[in-house]
Design a protein around this motif. Structure first.
Motif, PDB file in Angstrom:
ATOM      1  N   MET A 199      88.296  44.942  33.017  1.00  0.00           N
ATOM      2  CA  MET A 199      88.746  46.283  32.598  1.00  0.00           C
ATOM      3  C   MET A 199      89.231  47.063  33.817  1.00  0.00           C
ATOM      4  SD  MET A 199      86.525  49.059  30.449  1.00  0.00           S
ATOM      5  CE  MET A 199      86.023  47.749  29.344  1.00  0.00           C
ATOM      6  N   GLU A 200      90.426  47.621  33.711  1.00  0.00           N
ATOM      7  CA  GLU A 200      90.959  48.368  34.852  1.00  0.00           C
ATOM      8  C   GLU A 200      90.231  49.706  35.001  1.00  0.00           C
ATOM      9  OE1 GLU A 200      95.224  48.950  34.796  1.00  0.00           O
ATOM     10  OE2 GLU A 200      95.045  50.469  36.369  1.00  0.00           O
ATOM     11  N   ILE A 201      89.819  49.978  36.213  1.00  0.00           N
ATOM     12  CA  ILE A 201      89.143  51.249  36.486  1.00  0.00           C
ATOM     13  C   ILE A 201      89.894  51.983  37.586  1.00  0.00           C
ATOM     14  CG2 ILE A 201      87.015  52.332  37.328  1.00  0.00           C
ATOM     15  CD1 ILE A 201      85.442  50.083  36.045  1.00  0.00           C
ATOM     16  N   ARG A 202      90.323  53.208  37.295  1.00  0.00           N
ATOM     17  CA  ARG A 202      90.947  54.050  38.323  1.00  0.00           C
ATOM     18  C   ARG A 202      89.992  55.190  38.633  1.00  0.00           C
ATOM     19  NH1 ARG A 202      96.581  55.092  35.462  1.00  0.00           N
ATOM     20  NH2 ARG A 202      97.168  52.916  35.140  1.00  0.00           N
ATOM     21  N   PRO A 203      89.233  55.054  39.721  1.00  0.00           N
ATOM     22  CA  PRO A 203      88.220  56.075  40.009  1.00  0.00           C
ATOM     23  C   PRO A 203      88.832  57.400  40.488  1.00  0.00           C
ATOM     24  CG  PRO A 203      88.131  54.285  41.623  1.00  0.00           C
ATOM     25  CD  PRO A 203      89.294  53.994  40.728  1.00  0.00           C
ATOM     26  N   PHE A 248      84.219  48.683  22.562  1.00  0.00           N
ATOM     27  CA  PHE A 248      83.346  49.852  22.447  1.00  0.00           C
ATOM     28  C   PHE A 248      82.119  49.696  23.358  1.00  0.00           C
ATOM     29  CE2 PHE A 248      79.925  52.306  20.491  1.00  0.00           C
ATOM     30  CZ  PHE A 248      80.543  53.474  20.074  1.00  0.00           C
ATOM     31  N   THR A 249      81.457  48.554  23.230  1.00  0.00           N
ATOM     32  CA  THR A 249      80.198  48.335  23.942  1.00  0.00           C
ATOM     33  C   THR A 249      80.408  48.211  25.450  1.00  0.00           C
ATOM     34  OG1 THR A 249      79.494  47.126  21.979  1.00  0.00           O
ATOM     35  CG2 THR A 249      78.138  46.860  23.930  1.00  0.00           C
ATOM     36  N   GLU A 250      81.356  47.338  25.818  1.00  0.00           N
ATOM     37  CA  GLU A 250      81.674  47.127  27.231  1.00  0.00           C
ATOM     38  C   GLU A 250      82.194  48.414  27.862  1.00  0.00           C
ATOM     39  OE1 GLU A 250      80.591  44.415  29.141  1.00  0.00           O
ATOM     40  OE2 GLU A 250      82.535  44.848  30.119  1.00  0.00           O
ATOM     41  N   GLY A 251      83.124  49.046  27.136  1.00  0.00           N
ATOM     42  CA  GLY A 251      83.774  50.251  27.650  1.00  0.00           C
ATOM     43  C   GLY A 251      82.776  51.365  27.889  1.00  0.00           C
ATOM     44  N   LEU A 252      81.895  51.557  26.898  1.00  0.00           N
ATOM     45  CA  LEU A 252      80.910  52.635  27.014  1.00  0.00           C
ATOM     46  C   LEU A 252      79.932  52.324  28.153  1.00  0.00           C
ATOM     47  CD1 LEU A 252      80.087  55.274  25.724  1.00  0.00           C
ATOM     48  CD2 LEU A 252      78.839  54.004  23.990  1.00  0.00           C
ATOM     49  N   THR A 253      79.533  51.073  28.249  1.00  0.00           N
ATOM     50  CA  THR A 253      78.581  50.683  29.295  1.00  0.00           C
ATOM     51  C   THR A 253      79.193  50.885  30.683  1.00  0.00           C
ATOM     52  OG1 THR A 253      77.654  49.052  27.778  1.00  0.00           O
ATOM     53  CG2 THR A 253      77.079  48.808  30.096  1.00  0.00           C
ATOM     54  N   ARG A 254      80.431  50.431  30.863  1.00  0.00           N
ATOM     55  CA  ARG A 254      81.082  50.572  32.171  1.00  0.00           C
ATOM     56  C   ARG A 254      81.287  52.042  32.537  1.00  0.00           C
ATOM     57  NH1 ARG A 254      83.725  45.931  33.901  1.00  0.00           N
ATOM     58  NH2 ARG A 254      83.871  47.035  35.881  1.00  0.00           N
ATOM     59  N   LEU A 255      81.665  52.823  31.511  1.00  0.00           N
ATOM     60  CA  LEU A 255      81.902  54.255  31.737  1.00  0.00           C
ATOM     61  C   LEU A 255      80.612  54.958  32.182  1.00  0.00           C
ATOM     62  CD1 LEU A 255      83.993  56.607  31.434  1.00  0.00           C
ATOM     63  CD2 LEU A 255      83.166  56.875  29.087  1.00  0.00           C
ATOM     64  N   VAL A 256      79.511  54.659  31.488  1.00  0.00           N
ATOM     65  CA  VAL A 256      78.242  55.304  31.829  1.00  0.00           C
ATOM     66  C   VAL A 256      77.749  54.816  33.200  1.00  0.00           C
ATOM     67  CG1 VAL A 256      75.815  55.597  31.146  1.00  0.00           C
ATOM     68  CG2 VAL A 256      77.627  55.759  29.415  1.00  0.00           C
ATOM     69  N   GLU A 257      77.969  53.521  33.483  1.00  0.00           N
ATOM     70  CA  GLU A 257      77.600  52.993  34.804  1.00  0.00           C
ATOM     71  C   GLU A 257      78.337  53.747  35.909  1.00  0.00           C
ATOM     72  OE1 GLU A 257      76.798  48.275  33.952  1.00  0.00           O
ATOM     73  OE2 GLU A 257      78.720  48.867  34.803  1.00  0.00           O
ATOM     74  N   LEU A 258      79.643  53.916  35.690  1.00  0.00           N
ATOM     75  CA  LEU A 258      80.474  54.567  36.701  1.00  0.00           C
ATOM     76  C   LEU A 258      80.061  56.022  36.912  1.00  0.00           C
ATOM     77  CD1 LEU A 258      83.034  54.040  38.452  1.00  0.00           C
ATOM     78  CD2 LEU A 258      84.391  54.884  36.517  1.00  0.00           C
ATOM     79  N   ASP A 259      79.715  56.705  35.822  1.00  0.00           N
ATOM     80  CA  ASP A 259      79.328  58.118  35.911  1.00  0.00           C
ATOM     81  C   ASP A 259      77.810  58.292  35.816  1.00  0.00           C
ATOM     82  OD1 ASP A 259      81.809  59.237  36.399  1.00  0.00           O
ATOM     83  OD2 ASP A 259      82.329  59.384  34.268  1.00  0.00           O
ATOM     84  N   ARG A 260      77.057  57.304  36.306  1.00  0.00           N
ATOM     85  CA  ARG A 260      75.597  57.345  36.159  1.00  0.00           C
ATOM     86  C   ARG A 260      74.976  58.565  36.831  1.00  0.00           C
ATOM     87  NH1 ARG A 260      73.971  51.919  37.440  1.00  0.00           N
ATOM     88  NH2 ARG A 260      71.862  52.692  37.244  1.00  0.00           N
ATOM     89  N   GLY A 261      75.628  59.069  37.865  1.00  0.00           N
ATOM     90  CA  GLY A 261      75.114  60.252  38.554  1.00  0.00           C
ATOM     91  C   GLY A 261      75.115  61.485  37.658  1.00  0.00           C
ATOM     92  N   TRP A 262      75.881  61.416  36.542  1.00  0.00           N
ATOM     93  CA  TRP A 262      75.980  62.547  35.622  1.00  0.00           C
ATOM     94  C   TRP A 262      74.869  62.565  34.572  1.00  0.00           C
ATOM     95  CZ3 TRP A 262      79.734  66.434  35.728  1.00  0.00           C
ATOM     96  CH2 TRP A 262      80.747  66.249  36.687  1.00  0.00           C
ATOM     97  N   VAL A 263      74.037  61.518  34.532  1.00  0.00           N
ATOM     98  CA  VAL A 263      72.946  61.495  33.543  1.00  0.00           C
ATOM     99  C   VAL A 263      71.803  62.346  34.093  1.00  0.00           C
ATOM    100  CG1 VAL A 263      71.360  60.055  32.209  1.00  0.00           C
ATOM    101  CG2 VAL A 263      73.609  59.148  32.863  1.00  0.00           C
ATOM    102  N   PRO A 264      71.455  63.446  33.410  1.00  0.00           N
ATOM    103  CA  PRO A 264      70.458  64.373  33.958  1.00  0.00           C
ATOM    104  C   PRO A 264      69.071  63.750  34.091  1.00  0.00           C
ATOM    105  CG  PRO A 264      71.639  65.364  32.101  1.00  0.00           C
ATOM    106  CD  PRO A 264      72.000  63.911  32.119  1.00  0.00           C
ATOM    107  N   ASN A 265      68.310  64.260  35.051  1.00  0.00           N
ATOM    108  CA  ASN A 265      66.901  63.874  35.224  1.00  0.00           C
ATOM    109  C   ASN A 265      65.970  64.794  34.456  1.00  0.00           C
ATOM    110  OD1 ASN A 265      67.098  61.720  37.184  1.00  0.00           O
ATOM    111  ND2 ASN A 265      67.822  63.278  38.611  1.00  0.00           N
ATOM    112  N   GLN A 266      66.452  65.978  34.115  1.00  0.00           N
ATOM    113  CA  GLN A 266      65.606  66.988  33.477  1.00  0.00           C
ATOM    114  C   GLN A 266      65.104  66.470  32.129  1.00  0.00           C
ATOM    115  OE1 GLN A 266      68.318  67.475  35.162  1.00  0.00           O
ATOM    116  NE2 GLN A 266      67.901  69.160  36.566  1.00  0.00           N
ATOM    117  N   PRO A 267      63.798  66.642  31.830  1.00  0.00           N
ATOM    118  CA  PRO A 267      63.257  66.144  30.561  1.00  0.00           C
ATOM    119  C   PRO A 267      64.018  66.720  29.366  1.00  0.00           C
ATOM    120  CG  PRO A 267      61.517  67.115  31.933  1.00  0.00           C
ATOM    121  CD  PRO A 267      62.806  67.372  32.630  1.00  0.00           C
ATOM    122  N   GLY A 268      64.375  65.851  28.419  1.00  0.00           N
ATOM    123  CA  GLY A 268      65.072  66.316  27.215  1.00  0.00           C
ATOM    124  C   GLY A 268      66.573  66.425  27.371  1.00  0.00           C
TER     125      GLY A 268
END
Ligand SMILES: *Cc1c(COP(=O)(O)O)cnc(C)c1O
Length: 349
Positions: free
Chosen positions: A1-5, A108-128
């Motif tokens: 999958m092509e990724i342009r960061p 869908f599955t691959e794309g979503l997984t790669r996207l979330v991996e790439l933007d993993r820093g955006w997943v909050p640590n705050q509970p909830g």
């Protein structure tokens, strides 16, 4: 999958302690086009505007379908996309109903997984809090006659959202307008369902109610949904919810809560809930909880239900209330505190 960061991440501009729902988007998005009868190569690119020809079919005739799902930060720091397969299945059912091209499961599955991996820093640590994931497809062909589009664009973007804690709301049972009817599109997450619900909701707000409880289109006798969430009740200590149908959306949260409630020893019932039953249960004091269930808030507790001219009040909720107990259990599974015996977590290493 092509990724342009992206060249410059916007992550540092976000204060994760003061998140607002829908305000921030992460750096990247997935784009995949359907043309000439097939899906083209998906690409992950910097988040940006879409350029639309004014004749784009989706803008006129409503061929648009979306999903709403979340990725959570687990206690060990890994990331979990919650119930990806069930969301994909519903996405496919919605698209099928709207005569739209269905992105293959692997894109869908691959794309979503790669996207979330790439933007993993955006997943909050705050509970909830969570990274909200918004996959959608729209009819992208530019032609102004009424027709089924032959071209589609599949996009996924994401954005961090806070825990949506809603204090108990007042709702009005709607017996004039309808959200969905038998044979219609109520089970699909298609754009038109939402636009059509705004007006009755606005009228209810003017009367002092935050949401409407939708009733069936034929007789206005049975509860269907609570705003854009599934409706759930605790009657005689049983968790009761109307069965899914072509007018009641098959909510992932609804399904998860029913499963967890049974596992925790509560009796559950999927059956029609009549307004007359609710009125009787208010009189006898056997209706102890009412709430909406959906991805955004998990549960949205209700304190007052207006039925045919009368406000009925529910008892005050406590930490022993069923909806709080099952919400807590759901959060424990999603964050990895409790074991995921149902295979709901798609964990990114
Ligand atoms: C999305 C939605 C729900 C809740 O579904 P979840 O999968 O739990 O988020 C319920 N009703 C309607 C009409 C919806 O659009």
């Amino acid at each position: 999958m092509e990724i342009r960061p992206v060249r410059h991440s916007k992550l540092a501009e976000v204060d994760f302690d003061t998140l607002e729902f829908g305000k921030y988007v992460a750096d990247h998005m997935l784009v995949c086009d359907y043309a000439d009868g097939e899906w083209q190569q998906p690409m992950i690119v910097p988040y940006s505007n879409l350029s639309l020809n004014p004749a784009t079919l989706a803008l006129h005739y409503g061929q648009t379908v979306f999903e709403g799902m979340k990725a959570f930060r687990m206690t060990d720091g890994r990331i979990n996309i919650f119930r990806m397969d069930k969301h994909y299945d519903r996405f496919a059912r919605s698209l099928h109903r709207m005569c739209m091209a269905i992105p293959p499961a692997d894109i869908f599955t691959e794309g979503l997984t790669r996207l979330v991996e790439l933007d993993r820093g955006w997943v909050p640590n705050q509970p909830g809090a969570a990274l909200y994931l918004r996959p959608f497809v729209y009819a992208s062909e530019a032609k102004f006659g009424v027709k089924i589009s032959e071209q589609y664009r599949f996009v996924i973007f994401t954005g961090p959202v806070p825990e949506l804690y809603t204090s108990p709301i007042k709702v009005k049972v709607e017996t004039n307008y309808v959200r969905a009817a038998r044979g219609g599109t109520g089970f699909a997450k298609c754009g038109g369902n939402y636009g059509a619900a705004y007006y009755p909701t606005k009228l209810a707000r003017e009367e002092g109610y935050e949401q409407v409880l939708w009733t069936d289109a034929k007789e206005h006798k049975y509860i269907e949904e609570s705003g854009m969430m599934n409706a759930m009740f605790v009657i005689n200590d049983k968790l009761v919810t109307p069965p899914v149908s072509d007018s009641i959306l098959d909510g992932v949260t609804r399904d998860s809560l029913l499963t967890l409630a049974s596992a925790l020893g509560y009796e559950t019932e999927e059956r029609p809930v009549a307004l007359a039953e609710l009125e009787a249960a208010f009189r006898s004091g056997t209706l102890t909880e009412a709430f909406g269930a959906g991805t955004a808030a998990v549960v949205a507790p209700i304190k007052t239900i207006h039925i045919n001219g009368t406000d009925h009040n529910l008892p005050v909720y406590t930490n022993a209330s069923v909806h709080r107990v099952i919400k807590d259990k759901l959060n424990r599974i999603r964050t990895g505190i409790d074991g995921d015996i149902y295979g709901w977590n798609h964990v990114i290493e």
